[in-house]
Design a protein around this motif. Structure first.
Motif, PDB file in Angstrom:
ATOM      1  N   GLU A  19       2.850  -3.298   0.582  1.00 18.18           N
ATOM      2  CA  GLU A  19       2.357  -2.028   0.473  1.00 18.18           C
ATOM      3  C   GLU A  19       2.789  -1.213   2.027  1.00 18.18           C
ATOM      4  OE1 GLU A  19       0.401  -0.500  -2.082  1.00 18.18           O
ATOM      5  OE2 GLU A  19       0.652   1.438  -1.022  1.00 18.18           O
ATOM      6  N   GLN A  31       5.501   1.576   2.142  1.00 15.30           N
ATOM      7  CA  GLN A  31       5.145   2.914   2.965  1.00 15.30           C
ATOM      8  C   GLN A  31       5.966   3.143   4.000  1.00 15.30           C
ATOM      9  OE1 GLN A  31       2.914   4.908   1.329  1.00 15.30           O
ATOM     10  NE2 GLN A  31       1.207   4.796   2.817  1.00 15.30           N
ATOM     11  N   ALA A  41       8.885   4.722   2.554  1.00  9.38           N
ATOM     12  CA  ALA A  41       8.783   6.005   1.778  1.00  9.38           C
ATOM     13  C   ALA A  41       8.684   7.241   3.165  1.00  9.38           C
ATOM     14  CB  ALA A  41       7.471   5.800   1.090  1.00  9.38           C
ATOM     15  N   VAL A  42       8.104   6.889   4.165  1.00  5.98           N
ATOM     16  CA  VAL A  42       7.722   7.657   5.345  1.00  5.98           C
ATOM     17  C   VAL A  42       9.041   7.823   5.979  1.00  5.98           C
ATOM     18  CG1 VAL A  42       7.111   6.093   7.274  1.00  5.98           C
ATOM     19  CG2 VAL A  42       6.108   8.379   7.235  1.00  5.98           C
ATOM     20  N   LYS A  58       6.987  14.198  -0.410  1.00  2.00           N
ATOM     21  CA  LYS A  58       7.060  12.417  -0.253  1.00  2.00           C
ATOM     22  C   LYS A  58       6.130  12.310   0.976  1.00  2.00           C
ATOM     23  CE  LYS A  58      11.696  11.174  -1.967  1.00  2.00           C
ATOM     24  NZ  LYS A  58      12.957  10.804  -1.731  1.00  2.00           N
ATOM     25  N   VAL A 101       3.017   9.610   0.962  1.00  2.00           N
ATOM     26  CA  VAL A 101       2.697   8.478   1.827  1.00  2.00           C
ATOM     27  C   VAL A 101       1.256   8.664   2.493  1.00  2.00           C
ATOM     28  CG1 VAL A 101       3.240   7.647   4.006  1.00  2.00           C
ATOM     29  CG2 VAL A 101       5.017   8.343   2.574  1.00  2.00           C
ATOM     30  N   ARG A 102       0.654   9.929   2.708  1.00  2.00           N
ATOM     31  CA  ARG A 102      -0.647  10.071   3.328  1.00  2.00           C
ATOM     32  C   ARG A 102      -1.758   9.712   2.141  1.00  2.00           C
ATOM     33  NH1 ARG A 102      -0.934  15.929   6.106  1.00  2.00           N
ATOM     34  NH2 ARG A 102      -3.169  15.254   6.306  1.00  2.00           N
ATOM     35  N   HIS A 106      -1.077   7.646  -0.186  1.00  2.00           N
ATOM     36  CA  HIS A 106      -1.216   6.401  -0.695  1.00  2.00           C
ATOM     37  C   HIS A 106      -2.144   5.366   0.428  1.00  2.00           C
ATOM     38  CE1 HIS A 106       0.480   3.806  -3.751  1.00  2.00           C
ATOM     39  NE2 HIS A 106       1.015   3.007  -3.002  1.00  2.00           N
ATOM     40  N   ASP A 107      -1.904   5.699   1.463  1.00  2.00           N
ATOM     41  CA  ASP A 107      -2.663   4.880   2.536  1.00  2.00           C
ATOM     42  C   ASP A 107      -4.171   4.602   1.950  1.00  2.00           C
ATOM     43  OD1 ASP A 107      -2.879   3.901   5.299  1.00  2.00           O
ATOM     44  OD2 ASP A 107      -4.584   5.190   5.543  1.00  2.00           O
ATOM     45  N   VAL A 154       1.587   4.749  10.022  1.00  2.00           N
ATOM     46  CA  VAL A 154       2.681   5.429   8.973  1.00  2.00           C
ATOM     47  C   VAL A 154       2.311   6.962   8.484  1.00  2.00           C
ATOM     48  CG1 VAL A 154       3.667   5.095   6.617  1.00  2.00           C
ATOM     49  CG2 VAL A 154       3.535   3.365   8.094  1.00  2.00           C
ATOM     50  N   LYS A 155       0.624   6.720   8.266  1.00  2.00           N
ATOM     51  CA  LYS A 155       0.229   8.036   7.802  1.00  2.00           C
ATOM     52  C   LYS A 155       0.365   9.197   8.710  1.00  2.00           C
ATOM     53  CE  LYS A 155      -4.400   8.539   7.302  1.00  2.00           C
ATOM     54  NZ  LYS A 155      -5.751   8.336   6.906  1.00  2.00           N
ATOM     55  N   ALA A 167       3.650  10.632   8.516  1.00  2.00           N
ATOM     56  CA  ALA A 167       3.738  11.301   7.648  1.00  2.00           C
ATOM     57  C   ALA A 167       3.178  12.709   7.891  1.00  2.00           C
ATOM     58  CB  ALA A 167       3.055  10.587   6.371  1.00  2.00           C
TER      59      ALA A 167
END
Lengths: 231, 267
Positions: free
Chosen positions: A34, A38, A41-42, A53, A57-58, A60-61, A109-110, A113
């Motif tokens: 995951e 991520q 994706a970011v 996109k 990402v946000r 999907h966290d 990562v979030k 994003a």
């Protein structure tokens, strides 16, 4: 370094223990996948300045948060049922610590994003962006090398991943410096520059987290701390 | 109280000098043709708990029984090597005297078919530690207190020991063992017949006694060994595979067989 490969693990006399450890390892593998997804994706959202996109990402966290809860449940169950010791105990404790690091990586990562969203909103294309792209690529490379070293059970390679973090730190300094130079030149709005610095810091923290993962995994496999500061 | 503990001054000096209560040197045991122990050399520090662990038949109980020469009673048993108690070789020792210095608590509580009081007073009487009724009363009370049983039995000292609960009976056996003021207490799976609460009481008692006595415990419970002991020795097929600080044994064992055993990969 003396120990090169991780230890060989034979099955337990009680197969239920192996099943519980496998269940823990399974969730951890999902989280690892995951995080890798991520990160990719970011990076794509940033490269393409693609709001949808970045939003995905946000959103999907939350999956990583749920996986961490499952991991906690399974590690606690394994501890309670089997009262593990030695390398088993280190693996269970290491799994929990690793899961927490993955979850934090997901948060960074979030945040990245979120910043992409701000860049898109301000229609910004700053001079520092290529540096940030390179940094993101470095972070992905470091994480991929960590996964490879771990899967190969290669402790020497793992140590090299630990040292990799210095490259990310250097890249972060360069990016932050560049952002400040941009600001002095009046290039780009302050809000976007703050977000550019924030992205650099988030990527730098992800590098730190991968370094932590290396340390956790090394201790888990050897029972001793990885100490390369003196090298 | 009568004359205090009659310890051999040389033995006391030996322990004081190197801190070792029991030492075996190349200890081997055969039962008929079968070899049960192979050249075991082990040092047991004084005033602490040493746990002996290992799969069934690995020789840990045989080792334990060598410390107070209980194997002398086993037909066909041959013991070679040395066992030193506080620096003295026990081979030439008077067995009765040896067993006052080395008490033993067994798997299953085995109180005498006598009253609680007599269970504890019996040893001190026959060994001349209690010379009169007052001595006996004092020893019984102090032993039962140290065994954590006094408050539970003080009003029932004439009750048969066999009527106590399993956990109480085991603490009575410990009180009986410490009544003769041993230097070493051997415990052969002392909690295997007890429930978790009674087990907890015995472990707590061991914790309290460890400052005064050298305790050697055989246990099949890894958690019990990890909880109670400061040193752990791992036996496998009659050989001592590894001995070290309990924390090290249960976190970073050096021997592959130790690791496999304590993590439940064979048993």
């Amino acid at each position: 370094m003396k120990a090169k490969k991780t230890m060989r693990v034979s099955p337990h006399a009680n197969p239920a223990f192996d099943r519980d450890i496998a269940a823990v390892a399974g969730v951890l593998a999902e989280m690892e996948e995951e995080v890798a997804g991520q990160l990719l994706a970011v990076s794509a959202a940033f490269e393409e300045m693609n709001l949808s996109k970045a939003w995905a990402v946000r959103k999907h966290d939350a999956a990583l948060n749920r996986q961490l809860e499952t991991l906690e449940e399974r590690t606690v169950a394994a501890l309670a049922r089997h009262q593990p010791v030695a390398d088993d105990l280190r693996r269970i404790v290491g799994a929990l610590k690793t899961g927490i690091e993955y979850e934090r990586m997901g948060d960074y990562v979030k945040h990245f994003a979120k910043s992409v969203g701000k860049f898109v909103a301000h229609h910004e294309s700053l001079e520092v962006f290529p540096l940030l792209s390179q940094m993101a690529a470095l972070v992905r490379e470091m994480f991929a090398e960590f996964r490879a070293a771990k899967n190969d059970g290669d402790l020497e390679k793992l140590s090299q991943v630990w040292l990799f973090d210095r490259r990310i730190d250097d890249a972060c300094h360069a990016a932050v410096e560049d952002a400040f130079l941009n600001q002095r030149r009046g290039d780009g709005n302050a809000h976007s520059l703050v977000h550019a610095v924030s992205v650099a810091k988030n990527l730098e923290r992800i590098g730190d987290k991968i370094k932590n993962l290396v340390e956790i995994h090394y201790r888990q496999e050897t029972g001793v701390a990885l100490d390369l500061e003196a090298d | 109280m009568t004359d205090d503990k009659k310890q051999n001054p040389a033995a006391v000096a030996a322990v004081a000098a190197n801190g070792i209560a029991v030492e075996t040197r190349s200890l081997s045991v055969r039962y008929g043709g079968a070899r049960a122990l192979w050249d075991v050399s082990l040092r047991v520090p004084a005033r602490g708990i040493t746990a002996l662990i290992g799969p069934s038949g690995c020789g840990k109980t045989t080792f334990l029984r060598c410390i107070n020469r209980m194997n002398d009673l086993v037909a066909g048993c041959e013991v070679s090597g040395e066992v030193l108690l506080c620096g003295e070789d026990i081979r030439g020792a008077d067995v009765v005297r040896l067993r006052t210095r080395v008490g033993m608590v067994f798997q299953k509580p085995n109180p005498f078919p006598k009253s609680v009081f007599d269970n504890v007073a019996y040893g001190p009487r026959i060994h001349g530690i209690a010379k009169n009724k007052s001595d006996a009363e004092e020893i019984v009370e102090s032993s039962l207190r140290r065994a954590g049983l006094w408050e539970e039995v003080r009003d029932n000292l004439r009750k048969p020991g066999t009527q106590l609960s399993g956990g109480q009976q085991q603490r009575l056996c410990i009180a009986r063992a410490i009544a003769v003021r041993p230097e070493v207490i051997l415990m052969d799976e002392p909690c295997s017949a007890l429930d978790p609460v009674a087990t907890g009481r015995i472990e707590e008692l061991m914790f309290e006694l460890r400052g005064e006595y050298t305790i050697v415990i055989v246990t099949h419970s890894m958690q019990q060994a990890a909880r109670t002991s400061q040193r752990t020795a791992f036996f496998h097929m009659g050989r001592l595979m590894e001995c070290g600080d309990t924390e090290d044994i249960f976190t970073r064992p050096q021997n592959e067989k130790t690791r496999a055993y304590i993590t439940g990969r064979f048993g």
